[in-house]
Motif scaffolding. Structure first.
Motif, mmCIF file in Angstrom:
data_model
loop_
_atom_site.group_PDB
_atom_site.id
_atom_site.type_symbol
_atom_site.label_atom_id
_atom_site.label_comp_id
_atom_site.label_asym_id
_atom_site.label_seq_id
_atom_site.Cartn_x
_atom_site.Cartn_y
_atom_site.Cartn_z
ATOM 1 N N GLU A 26 0.838 -1.191 0.000
ATOM 2 C CA GLU A 26 0.000 0.000 0.000
ATOM 3 C C GLU A 26 0.872 1.240 0.000
ATOM 4 N N TRP A 27 0.438 2.273 -0.727
ATOM 5 C CA TRP A 27 1.170 3.521 -0.797
ATOM 6 C C TRP A 27 0.288 4.657 -0.302
ATOM 7 N N PHE A 28 0.818 5.445 0.629
ATOM 8 C CA PHE A 28 0.125 6.588 1.223
ATOM 9 C C PHE A 28 0.895 7.864 0.888
ATOM 10 N N ARG A 29 0.192 8.900 0.469
ATOM 11 C CA ARG A 29 0.844 10.197 0.241
ATOM 12 C C ARG A 29 1.328 10.745 1.577
ATOM 13 N N ILE A 30 2.483 11.368 1.572
ATOM 14 C CA ILE A 30 3.103 11.821 2.820
ATOM 15 C C ILE A 30 2.351 12.998 3.445
ATOM 16 N N PHE A 31 1.788 13.909 2.637
ATOM 17 C CA PHE A 31 1.144 15.102 3.186
ATOM 18 C C PHE A 31 -0.376 15.029 3.150
ATOM 19 N N SER A 32 -0.917 13.839 3.111
ATOM 20 C CA SER A 32 -2.364 13.648 3.129
ATOM 21 C C SER A 32 -2.798 13.229 4.527
ATOM 22 N N LEU A 33 -4.034 13.550 4.876
ATOM 23 C CA LEU A 33 -4.564 13.134 6.169
ATOM 24 C C LEU A 33 -5.417 11.871 6.052
ATOM 25 N N SER A 34 -5.579 11.364 4.841
ATOM 26 C CA SER A 34 -6.419 10.186 4.622
ATOM 27 C C SER A 34 -5.804 8.937 5.257
ATOM 28 N N PRO A 35 -6.609 8.152 5.982
ATOM 29 C CA PRO A 35 -6.086 6.914 6.566
ATOM 30 C C PRO A 35 -6.053 5.760 5.557
ATOM 31 N N ARG A 36 -6.587 5.989 4.363
ATOM 32 C CA ARG A 36 -6.627 4.944 3.336
ATOM 33 C C ARG A 36 -5.470 5.114 2.359
ATOM 34 N N PRO A 37 -4.955 4.003 1.825
ATOM 35 C CA PRO A 37 -3.876 4.119 0.842
ATOM 36 C C PRO A 37 -4.380 4.737 -0.458
ATOM 37 N N LYS A 38 -3.525 5.502 -1.091
ATOM 38 C CA LYS A 38 -3.869 6.112 -2.378
ATOM 39 C C LYS A 38 -3.727 5.095 -3.503
ATOM 40 N N ARG A 39 -2.757 4.180 -3.377
ATOM 41 C CA ARG A 39 -2.532 3.116 -4.360
ATOM 42 C C ARG A 39 -2.230 1.823 -3.626
ATOM 43 N N SER A 40 -2.493 0.715 -4.301
ATOM 44 C CA SER A 40 -2.208 -0.604 -3.734
ATOM 45 C C SER A 40 -1.869 -1.555 -4.873
ATOM 46 N N TRP A 41 -0.850 -2.376 -4.657
ATOM 47 C CA TRP A 41 -0.422 -3.345 -5.662
ATOM 48 C C TRP A 41 -0.381 -4.734 -5.031
ATOM 49 N N ALA A 42 -0.980 -5.695 -5.694
ATOM 50 C CA ALA A 42 -0.989 -7.075 -5.204
ATOM 51 C C ALA A 42 0.351 -7.733 -5.507
ATOM 52 N N ARG A 43 0.873 -8.484 -4.556
ATOM 53 C CA ARG A 43 2.154 -9.166 -4.715
ATOM 54 C C ARG A 43 2.094 -10.188 -5.848
ATOM 55 N N SER A 44 0.953 -10.855 -6.007
ATOM 56 C CA SER A 44 0.830 -11.950 -6.971
ATOM 57 C C SER A 44 0.968 -11.494 -8.424
ATOM 58 N N VAL A 45 0.732 -10.216 -8.703
ATOM 59 C CA VAL A 45 0.799 -9.749 -10.088
ATOM 60 C C VAL A 45 1.929 -8.747 -10.323
ATOM 61 N N MET A 46 2.737 -8.476 -9.319
ATOM 62 C CA MET A 46 3.803 -7.491 -9.432
ATOM 63 C C MET A 46 5.131 -8.184 -9.674
ATOM 64 N N THR A 47 5.912 -7.659 -10.600
ATOM 65 C CA THR A 47 7.238 -8.218 -10.877
ATOM 66 C C THR A 47 8.290 -7.128 -10.763
ATOM 67 N N PHE A 48 9.461 -7.506 -10.302
ATOM 68 C CA PHE A 48 10.604 -6.591 -10.230
ATOM 69 C C PHE A 48 11.315 -6.656 -11.578
ATOM 70 N N ASP A 49 11.434 -5.516 -12.262
ATOM 71 C CA ASP A 49 12.070 -5.506 -13.577
ATOM 72 C C ASP A 49 13.503 -4.992 -13.531
ATOM 73 N N SER A 50 13.725 -3.824 -12.896
ATOM 74 C CA SER A 50 15.082 -3.269 -12.862
ATOM 75 C C SER A 50 15.189 -2.204 -11.785
ATOM 76 N N ARG A 51 16.411 -1.770 -11.588
ATOM 77 C CA ARG A 51 16.682 -0.682 -10.648
ATOM 78 C C ARG A 51 17.693 0.241 -11.285
ATOM 79 N N ARG A 52 17.635 1.506 -10.913
ATOM 80 C CA ARG A 52 18.584 2.494 -11.427
ATOM 81 C C ARG A 52 18.714 3.630 -10.426
ATOM 82 N N ASP A 53 19.751 4.406 -10.584
ATOM 83 C CA ASP A 53 19.928 5.590 -9.746
ATOM 84 C C ASP A 53 19.100 6.740 -10.319
#
Length: 146
Positions: free
Chosen positions: A67-94
């Protein structure tokens, strides 16, 4: 009542509101992190222009989802959510160019795949290790047909 007293009262009310907002943000962050598993996580909402579209936030593992929450929001609910079962790690960069000023210091950009399309996240190297372990700890996925 003179005008300067009205202005002074208005400034006082504004300062109290700003203080209450700051306290509410601290309380919200404490409530979100009370069960552990929270970390600094930025999310790129727009990728049209290089280095733009990043929003600072907090990530939290909640069962089978991130779950992802905006840092300056007062909402207790996540703004976005991603399920582990459908998420893949593709790459990393600086971070490159203007991204360095938009993100937390020492964070790396992670590109992930989801059924809805690619997702870019930014997190610290230690959080990335935890994120990769969380992804790998999920149940095995069915083999993809070639």
């Amino acid at each position: 009542m003179p005008l300067w007293q009205w202005l002074l009262d208005a400034v006082g009310v504004l300062l109290v509101l700003i203080l209450l907002y700051g306290v509410a943000l601290v309380v919200r962050r404490r409530l979100l992190s009370r069960h552990g598993g929270t970390f600094e996580l930025s999310y790129r909402v727009r990728s049209g222009r290089a280095g733009r579209g990043w929003l600072l936030g907090l990530g939290r593992y909640s069962g089978e989802s991130l779950e992802w929450f905006r840092i300056f929001s007062l909402s207790p609910r996540p703004k976005r959510s991603w399920a582990r079962s459908v998420m893949t790690f593709d790459s990393r960069r600086d971070p490159e160019g203007p991204e360095q000023g938009s993100l937390y210091p020492d964070h790396v950009v992670v590109e992930c795949g989801t059924p809805a399309g690619p997702v870019e996240l930014a997190m610290s190297p230690s959080s990335l290790t935890g994120f990769q372990a969380w992804l790998e700890a999920g149940p095995p996925r069915p083999a993809q047909e070639i």
